[in-house]
Motif scaffolding. Structure first.
Motif, PDB file in Angstrom:
ATOM      1  N   ASP A  77       0.830  -1.207   0.000  1.00 13.77           N
ATOM      2  CA  ASP A  77       0.000   0.000   0.000  1.00 13.77           C
ATOM      3  C   ASP A  77       0.866   1.258   0.000  1.00 13.77           C
ATOM      4  N   ALA A  78       1.954   1.216   0.763  1.00 10.28           N
ATOM      5  CA  ALA A  78       2.881   2.359   0.795  1.00 10.28           C
ATOM      6  C   ALA A  78       3.528   2.551  -0.575  1.00 10.28           C
ATOM      7  N   LEU A  79       3.944   1.453  -1.218  1.00  9.61           N
ATOM      8  CA  LEU A  79       4.544   1.564  -2.552  1.00  9.61           C
ATOM      9  C   LEU A  79       3.553   2.125  -3.566  1.00  9.61           C
ATOM     10  N   ARG A  80       2.314   1.681  -3.495  1.00  8.85           N
ATOM     11  CA  ARG A  80       1.294   2.202  -4.412  1.00  8.85           C
ATOM     12  C   ARG A  80       1.079   3.709  -4.180  1.00  8.85           C
ATOM     13  N   PHE A  81       1.066   4.121  -2.921  1.00  5.11           N
ATOM     14  CA  PHE A  81       0.914   5.547  -2.614  1.00  5.11           C
ATOM     15  C   PHE A  81       2.068   6.345  -3.222  1.00  5.11           C
ATOM     16  N   ILE A  82       3.296   5.855  -3.047  1.00  7.91           N
ATOM     17  CA  ILE A  82       4.474   6.559  -3.575  1.00  7.91           C
ATOM     18  C   ILE A  82       4.411   6.607  -5.102  1.00  7.91           C
ATOM     19  N   LEU A  83       4.029   5.500  -5.723  1.00  3.62           N
ATOM     20  CA  LEU A  83       3.910   5.457  -7.184  1.00  3.62           C
ATOM     21  C   LEU A  83       2.890   6.460  -7.702  1.00  3.62           C
ATOM     22  N   GLN A  84       1.780   6.611  -7.006  1.00  4.94           N
ATOM     23  CA  GLN A  84       0.706   7.483  -7.464  1.00  4.94           C
ATOM     24  C   GLN A  84       0.886   8.944  -7.054  1.00  4.94           C
ATOM     25  N   SER A  85       1.784   9.191  -6.128  1.00  2.00           N
ATOM     26  CA  SER A  85       1.994  10.553  -5.641  1.00  2.00           C
ATOM     27  C   SER A  85       2.509  11.444  -6.767  1.00  2.00           C
ATOM     28  N   MET A  86       2.014  12.637  -6.808  1.00  2.00           N
ATOM     29  CA  MET A  86       2.460  13.596  -7.814  1.00  2.00           C
ATOM     30  C   MET A  86       3.378  14.657  -7.204  1.00  2.00           C
ATOM     31  N   GLN A  87       3.752  14.480  -5.950  1.00  2.00           N
ATOM     32  CA  GLN A  87       4.574  15.470  -5.266  1.00  2.00           C
ATOM     33  C   GLN A  87       5.992  14.948  -5.059  1.00  2.00           C
ATOM     34  N   PHE A  88       6.934  15.887  -5.013  1.00  2.00           N
ATOM     35  CA  PHE A  88       8.315  15.559  -4.696  1.00  2.00           C
ATOM     36  C   PHE A  88       8.369  14.896  -3.329  1.00  2.00           C
ATOM     37  N   GLY A  89       9.246  13.935  -3.171  1.00  2.00           N
ATOM     38  CA  GLY A  89       9.422  13.338  -1.856  1.00  2.00           C
ATOM     39  C   GLY A  89      10.561  12.350  -1.831  1.00  2.00           C
ATOM     40  N   ILE A  90      11.210  12.284  -0.679  1.00  2.00           N
ATOM     41  CA  ILE A  90      12.207  11.254  -0.400  1.00  2.00           C
ATOM     42  C   ILE A  90      11.587  10.365   0.663  1.00  2.00           C
ATOM     43  N   TYR A  91      11.495   9.083   0.359  1.00  2.00           N
ATOM     44  CA  TYR A  91      10.836   8.126   1.245  1.00  2.00           C
ATOM     45  C   TYR A  91      11.884   7.166   1.801  1.00  2.00           C
ATOM     46  N   LEU A  92      12.130   7.268   3.097  1.00  2.00           N
ATOM     47  CA  LEU A  92      13.066   6.375   3.777  1.00  2.00           C
ATOM     48  C   LEU A  92      12.297   5.139   4.231  1.00  2.00           C
ATOM     49  N   LEU A  93      12.820   3.963   3.934  1.00  2.00           N
ATOM     50  CA  LEU A  93      12.169   2.722   4.330  1.00  2.00           C
ATOM     51  C   LEU A  93      13.066   1.958   5.291  1.00  2.00           C
ATOM     52  N   ILE A  94      12.499   1.518   6.422  1.00  2.00           N
ATOM     53  CA  ILE A  94      13.227   0.676   7.370  1.00  2.00           C
ATOM     54  C   ILE A  94      12.384  -0.561   7.659  1.00  2.00           C
ATOM     55  N   ASP A  95      13.018  -1.587   8.180  1.00  2.00           N
ATOM     56  CA  ASP A  95      12.332  -2.842   8.538  1.00  2.00           C
ATOM     57  C   ASP A  95      11.531  -3.407   7.373  1.00  2.00           C
ATOM     58  N   PHE A  96      12.110  -3.368   6.191  1.00  2.00           N
ATOM     59  CA  PHE A  96      11.438  -3.782   4.967  1.00  2.00           C
ATOM     60  C   PHE A  96      11.893  -5.157   4.473  1.00  2.00           C
ATOM     61  N   GLU A  97      12.926  -5.728   5.072  1.00  2.00           N
ATOM     62  CA  GLU A  97      13.593  -6.910   4.528  1.00  2.00           C
ATOM     63  C   GLU A  97      12.636  -8.060   4.193  1.00  2.00           C
ATOM     64  N   ASP A  98      11.686  -8.337   5.057  1.00  2.00           N
ATOM     65  CA  ASP A  98      10.772  -9.451   4.801  1.00  2.00           C
ATOM     66  C   ASP A  98       9.697  -9.106   3.769  1.00  2.00           C
ATOM     67  N   GLN A  99       9.679  -7.869   3.287  1.00  4.45           N
ATOM     68  CA  GLN A  99       8.681  -7.430   2.309  1.00  4.45           C
ATOM     69  C   GLN A  99       9.195  -7.462   0.867  1.00  4.45           C
ATOM     70  N   ILE A 100      10.496  -7.730   0.694  1.00  9.69           N
ATOM     71  CA  ILE A 100      11.081  -7.714  -0.645  1.00  9.69           C
ATOM     72  C   ILE A 100      10.834  -9.078  -1.306  1.00  9.69           C
ATOM     73  N   LYS A 101       9.639  -9.207  -1.842  1.00 11.15           N
ATOM     74  CA  LYS A 101       9.207 -10.427  -2.530  1.00 11.15           C
ATOM     75  C   LYS A 101       8.076 -10.034  -3.477  1.00 11.15           C
ATOM     76  N   PRO A 102       7.779 -10.890  -4.466  1.00 12.84           N
ATOM     77  CA  PRO A 102       6.664 -10.567  -5.362  1.00 12.84           C
ATOM     78  C   PRO A 102       5.377 -10.452  -4.561  1.00 12.84           C
ATOM     79  N   PRO A 103       4.454  -9.604  -4.908  1.00 18.72           N
ATOM     80  CA  PRO A 103       4.410  -8.657  -6.030  1.00 18.72           C
ATOM     81  C   PRO A 103       5.108  -7.329  -5.740  1.00 18.72           C
ATOM     82  N   ASN A 104       5.653  -7.154  -4.535  1.00 16.48           N
ATOM     83  CA  ASN A 104       6.300  -5.882  -4.185  1.00 16.48           C
ATOM     84  C   ASN A 104       7.507  -5.589  -5.069  1.00 16.48           C
ATOM     85  N   THR A 105       8.235  -6.639  -5.462  1.00 13.47           N
ATOM     86  CA  THR A 105       9.397  -6.404  -6.325  1.00 13.47           C
ATOM     87  C   THR A 105       8.985  -5.837  -7.675  1.00 13.47           C
ATOM     88  N   SER A 106       7.832  -6.249  -8.191  1.00 10.42           N
ATOM     89  CA  SER A 106       7.382  -5.687  -9.477  1.00 10.42           C
ATOM     90  C   SER A 106       6.996  -4.212  -9.311  1.00 10.42           C
TER      91      SER A 106
END
Length: 161
Positions: A77-106
């Motif tokens: 959901d966070a990735l979809r928000f960032i993808l759809q955002s039309m504003q400048f932003g730097i998004y720091l991600l922590i504690d993401f290691e177990d989330q790096i798998k399909p469909p998130n990788t796509s």
């Protein structure tokens, strides 16, 4: 006395993030909390739109942590928000290691291909950055402070290199 940190968050690091050809950036730090605090101070001083995502709180503005994006606790959901955002932003991600798998990788591969005027960058902060073969070629790894030969000095109550 405080240990010297392996990452020093400076305006130069912010400039490197913004100037990066890649939308996906990786920074390794053994001191994640200290690094986040340095990013928070930089966000306050510079006025830049820097956000933090963690699984407990979702996306929150670093300058005003009470400003949260509703429905962004789940990684995809966070990735979809960032993808759809039309504003400048730097998004720091922590504690993401177990989330790096399909469909998130796509979603991350899709984000890496975006070229638009409104820059958005995803910065992975981890003690040991391992994102797998699928994403390794898409991520620019920034090294700060690791090769610095200058001894740390005290500045504004903090040890800096």
């Amino acid at each position: 006395m405080q240990d010297s940190m392996d990452v020093i968050v400076t305006p130069k690091l912010l400039e490197q993030i913004l100037d990066s050809e890649s939308n996906l950036i990786g920074i390794e730090s053994a001191h994640i909390e200290d690094t986040l605090e340095q990013f928070r101070q930089l966000a306050l001083r510079s006025g830049q739109s820097i956000y933090l995502w963690d699984p407990e709180n979702g996306i929150a503005a670093l300058r005003q942590s009470e400003l949260r994006v509703p429905g962004s606790k789940r990684f995809n959901d966070a990735l979809r928000f960032i993808l759809q955002s039309m504003q400048f932003g730097i998004y720091l991600l922590i504690d993401f290691e177990d989330q790096i798998k399909p469909p998130n990788t796509s979603l991350l591969r899709r984000f890496a291909r975006i070229r638009s005027a409104n820059q958005r960058k995803i910065v992975f902060l981890s003690g040991r950055l391992e994102l797998g073969d699928e994403l390794d070629g898409l991520i620019e790894r920034l090294q700060m402070g690791a090769g610095s030969s200058a001894p740390p000095r005290l500045r504004d109550g903090r040890w800096v290199r």
